[in-house]
Design a protein around this motif. Sequence first.
Motif, short mmCIF file in Angstrom:
data_model
loop_
_atom_site.label_atom_id
_atom_site.label_comp_id
_atom_site.label_asym_id
_atom_site.label_seq_id
_atom_site.Cartn_x
_atom_site.Cartn_y
_atom_site.Cartn_z
N LEU A 10 3.66 6.05 -2.50
CA LEU A 10 4.90 6.83 -2.57
C LEU A 10 5.38 7.01 -4.00
O LEU A 10 5.94 8.06 -4.35
CB LEU A 10 6.00 6.15 -1.74
CG LEU A 10 5.90 6.33 -0.22
CD1 LEU A 10 6.76 5.29 0.49
CD2 LEU A 10 6.30 7.73 0.22
N LYS A 11 5.14 6.00 -4.84
CA LYS A 11 5.60 6.08 -6.24
C LYS A 11 4.85 7.14 -7.03
O LYS A 11 5.33 7.57 -8.08
CB LYS A 11 5.50 4.71 -6.91
CG LYS A 11 6.63 3.79 -6.45
CD LYS A 11 6.78 2.53 -7.26
CE LYS A 11 8.11 1.86 -6.94
NZ LYS A 11 8.25 0.54 -7.53
N GLU A 12 3.72 7.57 -6.53
CA GLU A 12 2.98 8.66 -7.19
C GLU A 12 3.58 10.03 -6.85
O GLU A 12 3.25 11.03 -7.46
CB GLU A 12 1.50 8.62 -6.78
CG GLU A 12 0.76 7.41 -7.34
CD GLU A 12 -0.65 7.28 -6.81
OE1 GLU A 12 -1.16 8.26 -6.21
OE2 GLU A 12 -1.26 6.21 -6.99
N ASN A 13 4.45 10.06 -5.84
CA ASN A 13 4.97 11.33 -5.33
C ASN A 13 6.50 11.40 -5.34
O ASN A 13 7.08 12.46 -5.14
CB ASN A 13 4.45 11.53 -3.90
CG ASN A 13 4.50 12.98 -3.42
OD1 ASN A 13 3.90 13.86 -4.00
ND2 ASN A 13 5.24 13.20 -2.34
N PHE A 14 7.14 10.24 -5.57
CA PHE A 14 8.60 10.17 -5.58
C PHE A 14 9.07 9.38 -6.80
O PHE A 14 8.40 8.45 -7.24
CB PHE A 14 9.13 9.50 -4.31
CG PHE A 14 8.98 10.36 -3.08
CD1 PHE A 14 9.99 11.23 -2.70
CD2 PHE A 14 7.83 10.30 -2.32
CE1 PHE A 14 9.85 12.04 -1.58
CE2 PHE A 14 7.67 11.10 -1.19
CZ PHE A 14 8.69 11.98 -0.82
N ALA A 15 10.24 9.75 -7.31
CA ALA A 15 10.79 9.09 -8.50
C ALA A 15 11.08 7.62 -8.20
O ALA A 15 10.91 6.75 -9.05
CB ALA A 15 12.07 9.80 -8.94
N ASP A 16 11.52 7.35 -6.98
CA ASP A 16 11.87 5.98 -6.61
C ASP A 16 11.40 5.72 -5.18
O ASP A 16 11.65 6.54 -4.29
CB ASP A 16 13.40 5.80 -6.72
CG ASP A 16 13.83 4.40 -6.35
OD1 ASP A 16 13.17 3.44 -6.80
OD2 ASP A 16 14.81 4.26 -5.59
N ALA A 17 10.73 4.61 -4.96
CA ALA A 17 10.26 4.27 -3.61
C ALA A 17 10.27 2.77 -3.43
O ALA A 17 9.85 2.02 -4.31
CB ALA A 17 8.85 4.81 -3.39
N GLN A 18 10.78 2.34 -2.29
CA GLN A 18 10.79 0.92 -1.96
C GLN A 18 10.36 0.74 -0.51
O GLN A 18 10.89 1.42 0.39
CB GLN A 18 12.20 0.34 -2.12
CG GLN A 18 12.65 0.23 -3.56
CD GLN A 18 14.10 -0.20 -3.64
OE1 GLN A 18 14.98 0.43 -3.05
NE2 GLN A 18 14.38 -1.26 -4.36
N VAL A 19 9.42 -0.16 -0.29
CA VAL A 19 8.94 -0.44 1.07
C VAL A 19 9.04 -1.93 1.32
O VAL A 19 8.59 -2.73 0.51
CB VAL A 19 7.48 0.05 1.25
CG1 VAL A 19 6.99 -0.21 2.67
CG2 VAL A 19 7.35 1.53 0.92
N VAL A 54 0.84 -1.21 0.00
CA VAL A 54 0.00 0.00 0.00
C VAL A 54 0.87 1.26 0.00
O VAL A 54 0.69 2.17 -0.80
CB VAL A 54 -0.94 0.01 1.24
CG1 VAL A 54 -1.64 1.34 1.38
CG2 VAL A 54 -1.97 -1.11 1.13
N LEU A 55 1.86 1.30 0.89
CA LEU A 55 2.71 2.50 1.01
C LEU A 55 3.57 2.70 -0.22
O LEU A 55 3.73 3.83 -0.70
CB LEU A 55 3.59 2.39 2.26
CG LEU A 55 2.85 2.43 3.60
CD1 LEU A 55 3.81 2.15 4.75
CD2 LEU A 55 2.16 3.77 3.82
N GLN A 56 4.12 1.61 -0.76
CA GLN A 56 4.99 1.73 -1.93
C GLN A 56 4.24 2.32 -3.12
O GLN A 56 4.74 3.20 -3.82
CB GLN A 56 5.57 0.35 -2.28
CG GLN A 56 6.58 0.41 -3.43
CD GLN A 56 7.40 -0.87 -3.51
OE1 GLN A 56 8.18 -1.19 -2.63
NE2 GLN A 56 7.19 -1.62 -4.58
N LYS A 57 3.03 1.82 -3.33
CA LYS A 57 2.21 2.30 -4.45
C LYS A 57 1.96 3.80 -4.32
O LYS A 57 2.10 4.57 -5.28
CB LYS A 57 0.89 1.51 -4.46
CG LYS A 57 -0.02 1.81 -5.63
CD LYS A 57 -1.14 0.77 -5.70
CE LYS A 57 -2.25 1.23 -6.61
NZ LYS A 57 -3.37 1.88 -5.93
#
Length: 297
Positions: free
Chosen positions: A6-15, A1-4
Motif C-alpha cells: 500500500l505504501k507504494e501506492n498511497f502517501a500513508d498506509a497502516q495495517v 505484506v499489505l502495508q508494504k
Amino acid sequence: VLQKGLKENFADAQVSVVDCPDLTKEPFNFPAKGICGKPRIADVGGVPYLIPIVQKEKVYDLNTVAKDIELPGAFILGAGAASSKVLGINAEFIPIVQTKSEKKPAVNGSYIAQINPADKGCLLEKYSSKYTDCEFGLLANLYASEGQPGKVIEVKANGRTGELNFVTCLRQTLEKHYGEKPVGMGGTFIIQKGKAKIHIMPPEFSACPLNTDEDVNNWLKFFEMKAPLICQPVIVSRDPGFDLRVEHTHCFSHHGEGGHYHQDTSPDSVQYLGYFQPAELLFRIDRPQETHLVGRD
C-alpha cells in the motif's frame, strides 16, 4: 505484506490486527456484528451470463448459496447483479444478508442501485423496502462468515500517489508476495473522504451483443459519487484456474449513492478505512461453460 504494498501506492498506509468493530452500528448497520468465523469466498455464475447477451434465466438465492458453501445461516457480503426476474429491470446488487438458519429467518440488509427513471441519476434503495426474497441474478462475488466478532485486518490508506485503486493495490500486493498460491480476502471498507468513480448498469439489458470492453463501458452509466461510501470487496490474489473474477467491489451510502466501485477520483484527499479477513475456502458455483475476459473490470 499489505502495508508494504500500500505504501507504494498511497502517501500513508497502516495495517494492523484489531478487534472487529461492531458492524451493527453506524455507518455499517449490518445484520451481523462481525466478519469472523469460518470465512469463505464464493464466485457464483459470471460475467459471461451477462455479456455478450444476457441469460436472464440465471437466478440464484443467497440462502441456497449459504448451504452450497457448507455454512447455512452465513452472513454474506459482496457484489453482484440483482435478479431481473424479481425487479423487472437490471440493477446493481449490494448483498448484505444474514441467511436463514433452522432457528431464524433471513435478515436482508442489502441495497440495490439502479438508474433513476426520473432524472437518470442514481436510485439507491434498501432491498427489503420492496422485496422479501434473497435472490440475485447472473453473477456475484461473495464473502461469507458466521458473522462473529473477532480479530480482523484493519487497513488505513490516505492520499493515493499511484495509479492503482485501493482494492487492486491490495490484490496485486498479495499476488506479488504469494505468487502461485492464491490468497482470498473479503470484508468491508469505507471511503471516508473524497469522491469515487462508480458505475450502475442500465435498466435494460443490451439488445446488441457487447463484445469488447469498449462496448461494455459505453453501455454502463458512470458517476462520480461522494464519501462516505461503505464498500464490500471480494478479492482473490490470482485465479487458480476456476475462471474467477479476481476482484469485485460494490458500495452503498446513507445519502442515496451506490454501485460498482472503480477508483477514487480525489487522490490527494481520499481516505480509506477497511476491515478484512482472509478466507479459508473458495467455492465456484455454476461456472460458465463458455467464457471470455470482457467486462471483468
